[in-house]
Design a protein around this motif. Structure first.
Motif, PDB file in Angstrom:
ATOM      1  N   GLN A  59     131.207 -51.891 104.854  1.00 58.51           N
ATOM      2  CA  GLN A  59     132.147 -51.597 105.871  1.00 58.51           C
ATOM      3  C   GLN A  59     131.751 -50.042 106.613  1.00 58.51           C
ATOM      4  O   GLN A  59     131.843 -49.808 107.728  1.00 58.51           O
ATOM      5  N   ARG A  60     131.231 -49.070 105.749  1.00 63.38           N
ATOM      6  CA  ARG A  60     131.093 -47.606 106.090  1.00 63.38           C
ATOM      7  C   ARG A  60     129.742 -47.254 106.391  1.00 63.38           C
ATOM      8  O   ARG A  60     129.354 -46.703 107.316  1.00 63.38           O
ATOM      9  N   ALA A  61     128.686 -47.732 105.688  1.00 65.80           N
ATOM     10  CA  ALA A  61     127.521 -47.615 105.835  1.00 65.80           C
ATOM     11  C   ALA A  61     126.607 -48.053 107.060  1.00 65.80           C
ATOM     12  O   ALA A  61     127.020 -49.225 107.627  1.00 65.80           O
ATOM     13  N   HIS A  62     125.796 -47.371 107.449  1.00 64.27           N
ATOM     14  CA  HIS A  62     124.898 -47.818 108.647  1.00 64.27           C
ATOM     15  C   HIS A  62     124.132 -48.836 108.408  1.00 64.27           C
ATOM     16  O   HIS A  62     123.849 -49.120 107.381  1.00 64.27           O
ATOM     17  N   ARG A  63     123.665 -49.613 109.290  1.00 59.37           N
ATOM     18  CA  ARG A  63     123.021 -50.948 109.045  1.00 59.37           C
ATOM     19  C   ARG A  63     121.551 -50.764 108.620  1.00 59.37           C
ATOM     20  O   ARG A  63     121.074 -51.404 107.732  1.00 59.37           O
ATOM     21  N   TYR A  64     121.170 -49.753 108.805  1.00 56.31           N
ATOM     22  CA  TYR A  64     119.811 -49.196 108.236  1.00 56.31           C
ATOM     23  C   TYR A  64     120.092 -49.080 106.863  1.00 56.31           C
ATOM     24  O   TYR A  64     119.039 -49.473 106.137  1.00 56.31           O
ATOM     25  N   THR A  65     120.942 -48.576 106.510  1.00 51.51           N
ATOM     26  CA  THR A  65     121.166 -48.190 104.971  1.00 51.51           C
ATOM     27  C   THR A  65     121.682 -49.447 104.159  1.00 51.51           C
ATOM     28  O   THR A  65     120.888 -49.597 103.103  1.00 51.51           O
ATOM     29  N   ARG A  66     122.218 -50.298 104.824  1.00 58.59           N
ATOM     30  CA  ARG A  66     122.457 -51.640 104.202  1.00 58.59           C
ATOM     31  C   ARG A  66     121.138 -52.195 104.072  1.00 58.59           C
ATOM     32  O   ARG A  66     120.921 -52.831 102.925  1.00 58.59           O
ATOM     33  N   GLN A  67     120.510 -52.379 105.160  1.00 58.11           N
ATOM     34  CA  GLN A  67     119.261 -53.271 105.173  1.00 58.11           C
ATOM     35  C   GLN A  67     118.229 -52.743 103.951  1.00 58.11           C
ATOM     36  O   GLN A  67     117.517 -53.312 103.288  1.00 58.11           O
ATOM     37  N   ALA A  68     118.160 -51.090 103.907  1.00 53.87           N
ATOM     38  CA  ALA A  68     117.179 -50.692 102.896  1.00 53.87           C
ATOM     39  C   ALA A  68     117.681 -51.075 101.436  1.00 53.87           C
ATOM     40  O   ALA A  68     116.820 -51.140 100.789  1.00 53.87           O
ATOM     41  N   LEU A  69     118.926 -50.890 101.293  1.00 51.97           N
ATOM     42  CA  LEU A  69     119.415 -51.133  99.856  1.00 51.97           C
ATOM     43  C   LEU A  69     119.242 -52.708  99.545  1.00 51.97           C
ATOM     44  O   LEU A  69     118.834 -52.841  98.493  1.00 51.97           O
ATOM     45  N   GLU A  70     119.497 -53.609 100.501  1.00 51.78           N
ATOM     46  CA  GLU A  70     119.081 -54.924 100.205  1.00 51.78           C
ATOM     47  C   GLU A  70     117.653 -55.053  99.837  1.00 51.78           C
ATOM     48  O   GLU A  70     117.359 -55.899  98.800  1.00 51.78           O
ATOM     49  N   LEU A  71     116.841 -54.562 100.694  1.00 50.29           N
ATOM     50  CA  LEU A  71     115.268 -54.618 100.258  1.00 50.29           C
ATOM     51  C   LEU A  71     114.979 -53.996  98.952  1.00 50.29           C
ATOM     52  O   LEU A  71     114.264 -54.710  98.383  1.00 50.29           O
TER      53      LEU A  71
END
Length: 240
Positions: free
Chosen positions: A133-145
């Motif tokens: 909910q809170r993190a920027h989409r770049y952060t989410r994508q980076a952590l997923e990778l």
């Protein structure tokens, strides 16, 4: 089982799992006779946990398909996120009137089972709701990778290119959103997975280290100790 605090051990035919604080354990007791033991380790903070016991056949009928986890007689241990912490609080103190609790408990248990019996593989990680909910989409994508590439070293330039932003911006954004650097996130993901592998009794220390990208046992031991508060050998002693 949702284990808030304290540590313990569960032993059954085909299953051996050590319970850790703030972890979720999923295990199947099996039909064959044999030793069935559940014990708690001595703890200065005491023990606080919830145990949900269900039969496998009704679950398969309910979900109308085979449940991957139940095809194996294994124990799985996962560190919980803020989502499981909220589950625990809700189950202890239901936020509904007494008349609605029976239906509410059923719905809540089905929610937990849907999330964890059909757990996504490493390439499709589950992230805590708050981060989504809170993190920027770049952060989410980076952590997923990162979580999908545990065996690979951190390459900020490549990661930023895959996400679609500048390296220095991605590094700063992740720290800003989560309070942790990318390297610390990768370490946490690796050690969490290594602990799962060792707790399931399928991997020894060396095998677990290699599986999550560590080629040096000394580096793995240091990282494991910093994340788990104990060495890998101490962790394995809990299983014996």
């Amino acid at each position: 089982m949702l284990n808030l605090k304290g540590e313990g051990l569960i032993i059954a035919p085909g299953t051996r799992i050590t319970l850790l604080p703030q972890s979720l354990a999923i295990f199947q007791m099996g039909q064959s006779p044999g030793l069935r033991t559940a014990t708690r380790f001595e703890s200065q903070v005491g023990h606080d946990f919830l145990l949900l016991r269900l039969e496998s056949e009704p679950l398969e009928r309910l979900f109308r398909s085979p449940i991957p986890l139940l095809e194996k007689n294994l124990g799985i241990l996962r560190r919980w996120s803020s989502r499981e912490a909220q589950f625990y609080e809700d189950l202890v103190s239901p936020p509904v009137a007494e008349a609605a609790r029976h239906a509410w408990f059923q719905a809540k248990i089905l929610e937990i089972l849907s999330l964890h019996l059909f757990h996504k593989p490493a390439g499709e990680p589950l992230f805590c709701t708050q981060l989504k909910q809170r993190a920027h989409r770049y952060t989410r994508q980076a952590l997923e990778l990162l979580q999908a590439r545990l065996q690979e070293p951190l390459d900020l330039n490549e990661l930023a290119q895959d996400v679609g932003c500048a390296p220095h911006y991605l590094s700063r954004l992740v720290k800003q959103d989560t309070g942790k650097t990318l390297s610390l996130h990768l370490r946490a993901f690796r050690i969490e997975r290594a602990a799962e592998l060792m707790a399931s009794a399928h991997h020894n220390v060396t095998e677990a280290a290699l599986e999550v990208g560590y080629n040096s046992l000394s580096h793995f031991t240091k990282a494991f100790s910093e994340e788990q508060g104990m060495t890998p050998s101490a962790f394995l002693k809990r299983l014996s």
